[in-house]
Design an enzyme around this catalytic site. Structure first.
Site, PDB file in Angstrom:
ATOM      1  N   ARG A 193      51.069 -23.487  35.692  1.00  0.00           N
ATOM      2  CA  ARG A 193      49.662 -23.610  35.276  1.00  0.00           C
ATOM      3  C   ARG A 193      49.390 -25.012  34.733  1.00  0.00           C
ATOM      4  O   ARG A 193      48.300 -25.545  34.890  1.00  0.00           O
ATOM      5  CB  ARG A 193      49.325 -22.541  34.227  1.00  0.00           C
ATOM      6  N   PHE A 209      42.694 -14.369  43.912  1.00  0.00           N
ATOM      7  CA  PHE A 209      43.791 -13.578  43.325  1.00  0.00           C
ATOM      8  C   PHE A 209      44.049 -14.054  41.888  1.00  0.00           C
ATOM      9  O   PHE A 209      45.165 -14.378  41.511  1.00  0.00           O
ATOM     10  CB  PHE A 209      45.082 -13.710  44.156  1.00  0.00           C
ATOM     11  N   ASP A 231      39.138 -11.585  42.000  1.00  0.00           N
ATOM     12  CA  ASP A 231      40.237 -10.626  42.046  1.00  0.00           C
ATOM     13  C   ASP A 231      39.674  -9.277  42.443  1.00  0.00           C
ATOM     14  O   ASP A 231      38.534  -8.956  42.127  1.00  0.00           O
ATOM     15  CB  ASP A 231      40.945 -10.520  40.686  1.00  0.00           C
ATOM     16  N   ASN A 259      37.241  -8.617  47.299  1.00  0.00           N
ATOM     17  CA  ASN A 259      38.405  -8.797  48.153  1.00  0.00           C
ATOM     18  C   ASN A 259      38.487 -10.269  48.570  1.00  0.00           C
ATOM     19  O   ASN A 259      37.601 -10.784  49.246  1.00  0.00           O
ATOM     20  CB  ASN A 259      38.284  -7.887  49.379  1.00  0.00           C
ATOM     21  N   ALA A 260      39.562 -10.925  48.165  1.00  0.00           N
ATOM     22  CA  ALA A 260      39.675 -12.364  48.404  1.00  0.00           C
ATOM     23  C   ALA A 260      39.792 -12.684  49.897  1.00  0.00           C
ATOM     24  O   ALA A 260      39.303 -13.725  50.344  1.00  0.00           O
ATOM     25  CB  ALA A 260      40.865 -12.924  47.641  1.00  0.00           C
ATOM     26  N   ASP A 280      47.085 -17.302  44.571  1.00  0.00           N
ATOM     27  CA  ASP A 280      48.332 -16.717  44.045  1.00  0.00           C
ATOM     28  C   ASP A 280      48.334 -15.218  44.324  1.00  0.00           C
ATOM     29  O   ASP A 280      48.169 -14.407  43.414  1.00  0.00           O
ATOM     30  CB  ASP A 280      48.450 -17.007  42.539  1.00  0.00           C
ATOM     31  N   CYS A 320      55.079 -15.087  45.748  1.00  0.00           N
ATOM     32  CA  CYS A 320      56.110 -14.436  44.934  1.00  0.00           C
ATOM     33  C   CYS A 320      56.911 -13.438  45.766  1.00  0.00           C
ATOM     34  O   CYS A 320      57.692 -12.665  45.230  1.00  0.00           O
ATOM     35  CB  CYS A 320      55.483 -13.751  43.724  1.00  0.00           C
TER      36      CYS A 320
HETATM   37  N1  SAH Z   1      47.686 -15.989  39.233  1.00  0.00           N
HETATM   38  C1  SAH Z   1      47.765 -14.812  38.385  1.00  0.00           C
HETATM   39  C2  SAH Z   1      48.568 -13.695  39.007  1.00  0.00           C
HETATM   40  C3  SAH Z   1      48.015 -13.141  40.279  1.00  0.00           C
HETATM   41  S1  SAH Z   1      48.787 -11.638  40.721  1.00  0.00           S
HETATM   42  C4  SAH Z   1      48.399 -15.210  37.075  1.00  0.00           C
HETATM   43  O1  SAH Z   1      49.091 -16.220  37.043  1.00  0.00           O
HETATM   44  O2  SAH Z   1      48.203 -14.495  36.085  1.00  0.00           O
HETATM   45  C5  SAH Z   1      47.922 -11.211  42.161  1.00  0.00           C
HETATM   46  C6  SAH Z   1      46.516 -10.669  41.947  1.00  0.00           C
HETATM   47  O3  SAH Z   1      45.949 -10.432  43.226  1.00  0.00           O
HETATM   48  C7  SAH Z   1      46.437  -9.366  41.198  1.00  0.00           C
HETATM   49  O4  SAH Z   1      45.625  -9.545  40.063  1.00  0.00           O
HETATM   50  C8  SAH Z   1      45.746  -8.392  42.169  1.00  0.00           C
HETATM   51  O5  SAH Z   1      44.797  -7.548  41.535  1.00  0.00           O
HETATM   52  C9  SAH Z   1      45.047  -9.334  43.095  1.00  0.00           C
HETATM   53  N2  SAH Z   1      44.767  -8.847  44.449  1.00  0.00           N
HETATM   54  C10 SAH Z   1      45.521  -8.058  45.253  1.00  0.00           C
HETATM   55  N3  SAH Z   1      44.922  -7.892  46.446  1.00  0.00           N
HETATM   56  C11 SAH Z   1      43.752  -8.589  46.409  1.00  0.00           C
HETATM   57  C12 SAH Z   1      42.694  -8.822  47.329  1.00  0.00           C
HETATM   58  N4  SAH Z   1      42.723  -8.306  48.548  1.00  0.00           N
HETATM   59  N5  SAH Z   1      41.659  -9.615  46.931  1.00  0.00           N
HETATM   60  C13 SAH Z   1      41.637 -10.136  45.700  1.00  0.00           C
HETATM   61  N6  SAH Z   1      42.606  -9.955  44.791  1.00  0.00           N
HETATM   62  C14 SAH Z   1      43.655  -9.196  45.133  1.00  0.00           C
END
Ligand code: SAH
Length: 376
Positions: A193, A209, A231, A259-260, A280, A320
């Site tokens: 970060r 995300f 998210d 939905n991303a 992410d 990840c």
């Molecule tokens: N960058 C964040 C962690 C992200 S974890 C940090 O550092 O704290 C991944 C995230 O993607 C989760 O919050 C999950 O809810 C989200 N996610 C999963 N599928 C998704 C989608 N189709 N569209 C948007 N978000 C999604």
């Protein structure tokens, strides 16, 4: 410790004596030399996981106390004090044990039967070493079922308010220990970060995300002009909005539940552009059969992310998924750039924070890929 700490059922020969699932057993090579001690579970494909290679070392409550103390000393030595992953399973030679330290609060996962058996000793050690305000179990993880255990969560100390606030890089974050994802907070990205510090300045930023908005808030903190975080989880977005308010960045950081994949595709078509795009996503696969699908997913979102990045802007992208190697991830980004007709310049290429130690004899301990590229 050299060699891998896992022993599969098909690698085992004769056995002496009897044992119950979860018992500590000794492992010898076919020529009779001592290999190590660990716990056994006949119900699991990973039959034995080694805890020590030292024959005289007894596996008892004192062993866990010593190991947790050593892990804490190591974290402090390398500069992780307030919040850290205190025990990173195999990376700390404690297979299937995860302990996250959020200042005075601790979250535990015991993901194999043989380590679950020692939960009381582990909790007692944490109490003795840290005098914590609270300890919570987040064993609501499906992998426990492969070990013949149920999923569960709850207090391992006196009950406490599980909505806590932690400090990171000069910012504050709400963490929901009881209902947040995984242990509530992704400590593995805490150093990454900070890596966006210079590229965020004056930028219009899109984060897909975003979970509780941690990268978005860092972007604002480092001088971004505007930040939009997406998210799919409504509760994550609600916490992200609260995190913006907590840090006084509610005018800069906006969050939307959507939905991303859809947003990236749609906005790309509409020709939207950002100075910085951050991605992410969650792990795309846990099985080898689906690696190709995972790669397709990474290629798609990174291609879309590049299209949304202004020429000369930056893409911040992470993976990840344990089964996607760093090389495969880079190859995937390269393929995306080719399709997007963009040239890349690498700014930063790193992995998880060092409180998640990478053991060279256990390749899977390196799982996080984190890349910042200029997209020209
Ligand atoms: N960058 C964040 C962690 C992200 S974890 C940090 O550092 O704290 C991944 C995230 O993607 C989760 O919050 C999950 O809810 C989200 N996610 C999963 N599928 C998704 C989608 N189709 N569209 C948007 N978000 C999604």
């Amino acid at each position: 410790m050299s060699g891998h700490p896992w022993v599969f059922g098909n690698e085992l020969g004769d056995s002496e004596g009897t044992c119950e699932p979860g018992d500590i057993v000794e492992l010898y090579s076919s020529n009779g030399s001592f290999i190590g001690k660990g716990y056994i579970n006949p119900a699991s494909q990973i039959r034995i996981r080694l805890l020590t290679r030292i024959k005289s070392e007894n596996i008892d409550a004192a062993f866990f106390h010593k190991r947790i103390k050593e892990a804490w000393e190591y974290r402090r030595h390398i500069g992780y004090v307030e919040n850290c992953r205190l025990i990173f399973g195999e990376g700390d030679m404690m297979p299937a044990l995860i302990i996250d330290k959020f200042n005075d609060y601790f979250v535990i996962q015991t993901l194999a039967l043989g380590i679950e058996r020692w939960k009381d000793a582990i909790v007692a050690a944490i109490k003795d070493i840290f005098n914590p305000k609270g300890i919570y179990e987040r064993n609501d993880v499906p992998v426990r079922e492969l070990e013949g255990m149920v999923q569960q969560k709850g207090f391992l100390s006196e009950p406490f308010d599980t909505n806590i606030i932690i400090n990171e890089n000069g910012l504050k974050f709400h963490v929901d220990i009881e209902n947040g994802q995984k242990t509530g907070y992704f400590l593995d990205q805490q150093d990454n970060r900070r890596a966006i510090q210079h590229i965020a300045k004056g930028a219009d930023v899109l984060e897909a995300f975003c979970y509780t908005g941690t990268f978005s808030l860092h972007a604002a903190h480092y001088g971004a002009k505007s930040v939009l975080g997406l998210d799919i989880s409504e509760s994550a977005v609600a916490t992200a909005r609260n995190n913006a308010i907590l840090n006084g960045y509610e005018d800069i950081c906006k969050f939307e539940a959507m939905n991303a994949f859809d947003a990236l595709r749609q906005w790309g078509k509409e020709g939207k552009k950002y100075d910085v795009v951050m991605l992410d996503p969650p792990a795309f696969t846990k099985t080898r059969e689906n690696i190709d699908k995972a790669v397709t997913g990474y290629k798609e979102i990174n291609l879309r992310g590049m299209k949304l990045t202004k020429p000369g802007g930056f893409l911040v992208t992470a993976s990840c998924t344990n089964l996607v190697s760093p090389e495969l991830f880079l190859d995937t980004i390269r393929m995306a750039a080719k399709d997007a007709h963009r040239t890349l310049r690498q700014v930063c290429w790193q992995t998880q924070a060092s409180d998640h130690p990478i053991l060279w004899n256990v390749p899977a301990t390196q799982y996080l890929k984190f890349l910042i590229i200029q997209v020209m």
